[in-house]
Structures are given as structure tokens and as C-alpha cells.
Design an enzyme around this catalytic site. Structure first.
Site, PDB file in Angstrom:
ATOM      1  N   ASP A  35      -5.176 -10.413   5.841  1.00 53.48           N
ATOM      2  CA  ASP A  35      -5.803  -9.134   5.493  1.00 53.48           C
ATOM      3  C   ASP A  35      -7.073  -8.904   6.309  1.00 53.48           C
ATOM      4  OD1 ASP A  35      -7.588  -7.915   2.551  1.00 53.48           O
ATOM      5  OD2 ASP A  35      -6.684  -6.842   4.243  1.00 53.48           O
ATOM      6  N   SER A 199     -11.673   7.508  15.408  1.00 53.12           N
ATOM      7  CA  SER A 199     -10.671   8.194  16.222  1.00 53.12           C
ATOM      8  C   SER A 199     -11.189   9.609  16.509  1.00 53.12           C
ATOM      9  CB  SER A 199      -9.346   8.275  15.449  1.00 53.12           C
ATOM     10  OG  SER A 199      -8.477   9.200  16.062  1.00 53.12           O
TER      11      SER A 199
HETATM   12  C1  M91 Z   1      -6.979   1.678  -0.931  1.00 56.05           C
HETATM   13  S1  M91 Z   1      -6.635   0.108  -0.295  1.00 56.05           S
HETATM   14  C2  M91 Z   1      -5.147  -0.332  -1.121  1.00 56.05           C
HETATM   15  C3  M91 Z   1      -4.627  -1.634  -0.595  1.00 56.05           C
HETATM   16  N1  M91 Z   1      -3.426  -2.077  -1.284  1.00 56.05           N
HETATM   17  C4  M91 Z   1      -2.247  -1.797  -0.779  1.00 56.05           C
HETATM   18  O1  M91 Z   1      -2.054  -1.203   0.256  1.00 56.05           O
HETATM   19  C5  M91 Z   1      -1.083  -2.404  -1.565  1.00 56.05           C
HETATM   20  C6  M91 Z   1      -0.714  -3.728  -0.884  1.00 56.05           C
HETATM   21  C7  M91 Z   1       0.312  -4.437  -1.705  1.00 56.05           C
HETATM   22  C8  M91 Z   1       1.587  -4.562  -1.220  1.00 56.05           C
HETATM   23  C9  M91 Z   1       2.543  -5.252  -1.960  1.00 56.05           C
HETATM   24  C10 M91 Z   1       2.223  -5.803  -3.183  1.00 56.05           C
HETATM   25  C11 M91 Z   1       0.922  -5.649  -3.675  1.00 56.05           C
HETATM   26  C12 M91 Z   1      -0.033  -4.967  -2.930  1.00 56.05           C
HETATM   27  O2  M91 Z   1       0.053  -1.539  -1.503  1.00 56.05           O
HETATM   28  C13 M91 Z   1      -0.106  -0.292  -2.018  1.00 56.05           C
HETATM   29  O3  M91 Z   1      -1.137   0.083  -2.543  1.00 56.05           O
HETATM   30  N2  M91 Z   1       0.963   0.514  -1.844  1.00 56.05           N
HETATM   31  C14 M91 Z   1       2.203  -0.005  -1.304  1.00 56.05           C
HETATM   32  C15 M91 Z   1       3.378   0.500  -2.080  1.00 56.05           C
HETATM   33  C16 M91 Z   1       3.334   2.008  -2.235  1.00 56.05           C
HETATM   34  N3  M91 Z   1       4.459   2.462  -3.054  1.00 56.05           N
HETATM   35  C17 M91 Z   1       2.034   2.434  -2.900  1.00 56.05           C
HETATM   36  C18 M91 Z   1       0.876   1.940  -2.112  1.00 56.05           C
HETATM   37  C19 M91 Z   1      -5.627  -2.763  -0.752  1.00 56.05           C
HETATM   38  O4  M91 Z   1      -6.285  -2.877  -1.756  1.00 56.05           O
HETATM   39  N4  M91 Z   1      -5.606  -3.613   0.302  1.00 56.05           N
HETATM   40  C20 M91 Z   1      -6.480  -4.781   0.265  1.00 56.05           C
HETATM   41  C21 M91 Z   1      -5.658  -6.034   0.566  1.00 56.05           C
HETATM   42  C22 M91 Z   1      -4.450  -6.093  -0.371  1.00 56.05           C
HETATM   43  C23 M91 Z   1      -4.877  -6.403  -1.817  1.00 56.05           C
HETATM   44  C24 M91 Z   1      -3.671  -6.564  -2.730  1.00 56.05           C
HETATM   45  C25 M91 Z   1      -2.725  -7.641  -2.231  1.00 56.05           C
HETATM   46  C26 M91 Z   1      -2.309  -7.394  -0.811  1.00 56.05           C
HETATM   47  C27 M91 Z   1      -3.512  -7.229   0.107  1.00 56.05           C
HETATM   48  C28 M91 Z   1      -7.633  -4.559   1.257  1.00 56.05           C
HETATM   49  O5  M91 Z   1      -7.195  -4.637   2.609  1.00 56.05           O
HETATM   50  C29 M91 Z   1      -8.177  -3.161   1.030  1.00 56.05           C
HETATM   51  N5  M91 Z   1      -9.620  -3.091   1.230  1.00 56.05           N
HETATM   52  C30 M91 Z   1     -10.065  -2.630   2.425  1.00 56.05           C
HETATM   53  C31 M91 Z   1     -11.443  -2.467   2.618  1.00 56.05           C
HETATM   54  C32 M91 Z   1     -12.338  -2.769   1.561  1.00 56.05           C
HETATM   55  C33 M91 Z   1     -11.859  -3.275   0.384  1.00 56.05           C
HETATM   56  C34 M91 Z   1     -10.458  -3.452   0.194  1.00 56.05           C
HETATM   57  O6  M91 Z   1      -9.978  -3.889  -0.861  1.00 56.05           O
END
Ligand code: M91
Length: 330
Positions: A35, A199
Site C-alpha cells: 500500500d 496532474s
Molecule cells: C478512500 S480510500 C479507500 C481505500 N480502500 C479501498 O480502496 C478498498 C480496498 C479493499 C479491497 C478489498 C478488500 C478490502 C479493501 O476497496 C474499496 O473501497 N472498494 C473496492 C470495492 C468497490 N466495490 C468499492 C470500493 C483505502 O482505505 N485504502 C487504504 C489501503 C487499504 C485499506 C483496507 C485494506 C486494503 C488496503 C489506503 O491506501 C487509503 N489511504 C490513502 C491515504 C491516506 C489514508 C488512507 O487510508
């Protein structure tokens, strides 16, 4: 000087990319989510309640002759999607591909939120953001990359994520076979701990580029491409039948015909997200409507160039030059 490479597997709908690492002596193998949007290396562990573990592999510090507890240190992290985890800290040997860091801070979870318990394929996260946002208290710890970057041929790593296929993370070198043409470089502002860049503009389909600065982060841990509301609205206005679906929590549109491409600028170059990658996933079994891979960044404070954008390109995260490089995939 060293270099390394490791394969990463795309989960269904490229929802996350999972990569094998090993921890301890003898090596304990786990599969984690790299990540670039965070900077903690944390893993499921034997210190968690059994009910919070559903299929994940766990790190057992007591089963590693090289583990050393970082007395008094704890960590707690909450991600953008609301998921969270916390625990204590060990120093132990961590290997990725052929690269080893002997005293890496390994954050052993004692608690994780349901989203992690319910994601059986994911045994933890490996942060590739800047160490300034590591959550360990009282003393923040270095990421794997920060610990090894001075031993690499070059202080950089590359992400070559693929659409529905295994990709790779390389450390210390730019593989000339991975891209064609020239890499477009853009400066990184690391002051918030992220790989942030601006961008200069975007275009919908074959339209002319619009001058509209978009500041965001390159984030391998975020599935979608999250952009300013005005840009997202302009994009979906070009798709017949597209609408914001509050049940789904985002824009939904008919899965066919293929929507227009989305193009964004990277300094003097452009990156094209093909329309067929914007149809993120069907929202219903009838496969009529698709959930958009481009959604709004409202409430976050910056845009997030997540996997939908990153998997179109060969991306160089250059900590030496503090710059991001976007190359067209080979
Ligand atoms: C608005 S940041 C939303 C983003 N989490 C997602 O992108 C999740 C990823 C996921 C995929 C599969 C299972 C579980 C979770 O997936 C969805 O949210 N999805 C996918 C499926 C879709 N149907 C709906 C939308 C997110 O917190 N990323 C963080 C890393 C993630 C955390 C959860 C586990 C996977 C890695 C991170 O880099 C985001 N960050 C970036 C900058 C500052 C703080 C912060 O925290």
C-alpha cells in the site's frame, strides 16, 4: 548494491493486489497488500483473538529465533474506507523476493476490524508510503523500502499492476522491458507522507484536454480512481444512462456499450484509462449495470489515483529524485 522483484496477484475485479513476503527464522510466509498510501507493515498474528482470524496466515513471533519485542511500542491505524487495526511491535527479518531487511519493524496485530477478518486472502499490509506517517508510538518506525533503499542500485521501486493478471513490484531498478516509449516524470510532494503529485488536466474520450489541476496521490492500496466531483460529473455526463446510485454509493451505468476512455495529464505526457477498465464491476447478477471505476474524492481532501489508474501504466516511485514516473506498458 542489490535489486529485487516479486510477483503480485490481482484478486477478483482487481479489487486488491496481494504479494508474498516472509518474516522470521525459520521464514513464515504471509501474503499482504502493498500500500503506497500508508506506511505501516502490519500482519495478522498469534496475539489476536481466534474469532478475528478467518483463514488468514498469522505471524508467530514466539516461533521466530530472530524476533525481538520492541518493548513499550504500540500502533493503531484507520484507513480511508473505515477499516482499522492495532497491536504491538517486533523487530524481525523480513524478505521480499530476494531482498532481506534484518531488523524490520513488524507490527503484530492484536485487533483488526471486521473488514480485515472478512478478507480471508489478505494477511496484512506492507506500507510503501513515506515513514513520516508510520503510526508506531512512541517512536515511528521505517518502512521496508526506507530500510533497504540505500542498499539498492537506485532508491526507487516500480509497480506494474495488471488488469486481471499477476503483476510485479521491482525494487532498485527500472526494467526497460516493462514499458515502451518515454517515461513521463512529475515531481512528488512527500510533505503529507504520500506520493502526491498534480496532474495538469484531463480529457473524456477523444475530447480536447481540459486545463484543470488535479492534486492526488498514487495509491496502490486503493482500488478505484477517486477524482474531484466536477471531473467525475463531466465524465459520466458522456455516458447514456449513467447515474449516481446512493444504494451502491457511487455512479453506476449500463455495462455496454463500453464507456469512453478517461485521460489525465502527467507533466508533458498523458495516461489513458481505457473505457473497459472504467467499468469496474457488475452491480447485479444480470450484468446489466456496472459500478464505475471512477468515483468522487469528496471528503478525502485530495484525489486518489488508485489501481484503476495505476494498472494502465508502469509506475516508478523514485524516492531519490522525489518523482513519479508513468510509462506506457509494454
Ligand atoms: C478512500 S480510500 C479507500 C481505500 N480502500 C479501498 O480502496 C478498498 C480496498 C479493499 C479491497 C478489498 C478488500 C478490502 C479493501 O476497496 C474499496 O473501497 N472498494 C473496492 C470495492 C468497490 N466495490 C468499492 C470500493 C483505502 O482505505 N485504502 C487504504 C489501503 C487499504 C485499506 C483496507 C485494506 C486494503 C488496503 C489506503 O491506501 C487509503 N489511504 C490513502 C491515504 C491516506 C489514508 C488512507 O487510508
Amino acid at each position: 548494491r542489490q535489486t529485487g522483484t516479486v510477483e503480485t496477484d490481482a484478486e477478483k475485479h482487481d479489487v486488491e493486489y496481494l504479494t508474498p513476503i516472509s518474516i522470521g527464522t525459520p521464514p513464515q510466509n504471509l501474503i499482504v497488500d502493498f500500500d503506497t498510501g500508508s506506511s505501516d507493515l502490519w500482519v495478522f498474528s498469534t496475539e489476536m483473538a481466534a474469532k478475528d482470524i478467518k483463514g488468514q496466515a498469522v505471524y508467530d513471533p514466539n516461533n521466530s529465533s530472530t524476533s525481538e519485542k520492541l518493548q513499550g511500542s504500540t500502533w493503531q491505524i484507520t484507513y480511508g474506507d473505515g477499516s482499522s487495526s492495532s497491536g504491538d511491535v517486533y523487530l524481525d527479518t523480513v524478505t521480499i523476493g530476494n531482498l532481506t531487511v534484518p531488523n524490520q519493524a513488524v507490527e503484530a496485530a492484536t485487533k483488526v476490524s471486521d473488514e480485515f477478518t472478512d478478507d480471508a486472502n489478505n494477511d496484512g499490509l506492507l506500507g510503501l508510503g513515506f515513514s513520516s506517517i508510520n503510526t508506531v508510538q512512541p517512536t515511528p518506525q521505517n518502512t521496508f523500502f526506507d530500510n533497504i533503499k540505500n542498499n539498492l542500485d537506485a532508491p526507487l521501486f516500480t509497480a506494474d499492476l495488471k488488469h486481471g493478471a499477476p503483476g510485479s513490484y521491482n525494487f532498485g531498478y527500472i526494467d526497460p522491458a516493462a514499458y515502451v516509449g518515454n517515461i513521463s516524470w512529475t515531481p512528488v510532494d512527500s510533505s503529507q507522507g504520500f506520493w502526491s503529485f498534480t496532474s495538469p488536466g484531463y480529457a473524456v474520450g477523444t475530447e480536447a484536454m481540459r486545463n484543470h489541476s488535479i492534486s492526488g496521490i498514487a495509491d496502490t492500496g486503493t482500488t478505484l480512481l477517486l477524482l474531484p466531483k466536477s471531473v467525475v460529473k463531466a465524465y459520466y455526463e458522456e455516458i447514456q444512462g449513467a447515474q449516481y446510485d446512493s444504494n451502491q454509493g457511487g455512479y453506476v451505468f449500463p455495462c455496454s456499450p463500453t464507456p469512453p476512455d478517461f485521460v489525465f495529464g502527467v507533466s508533458d505526457g498523458i495516461v489513458t484509462v481505457p473505457g473497459d477498465m472504467v467499468s469496474y464491476a457488475p452491480v447485479d447478477s444480470a450484468n446489466q449495470d456496472c459500478f464505475g471505476g471512477i468515483q468522487s474524492d469528496t471528503g478525502i481532501g485530495f484525489s486518489i489515483f488508485g489501481d484503476v489508474a495505476l494498472k494502465t501504466s508502469f509506475v516508478v516511485f523514485d524516492a531519490g529524485g522525489l518523482q513519479l514516473g508513468w510509462g506506457a506498458k509494454n
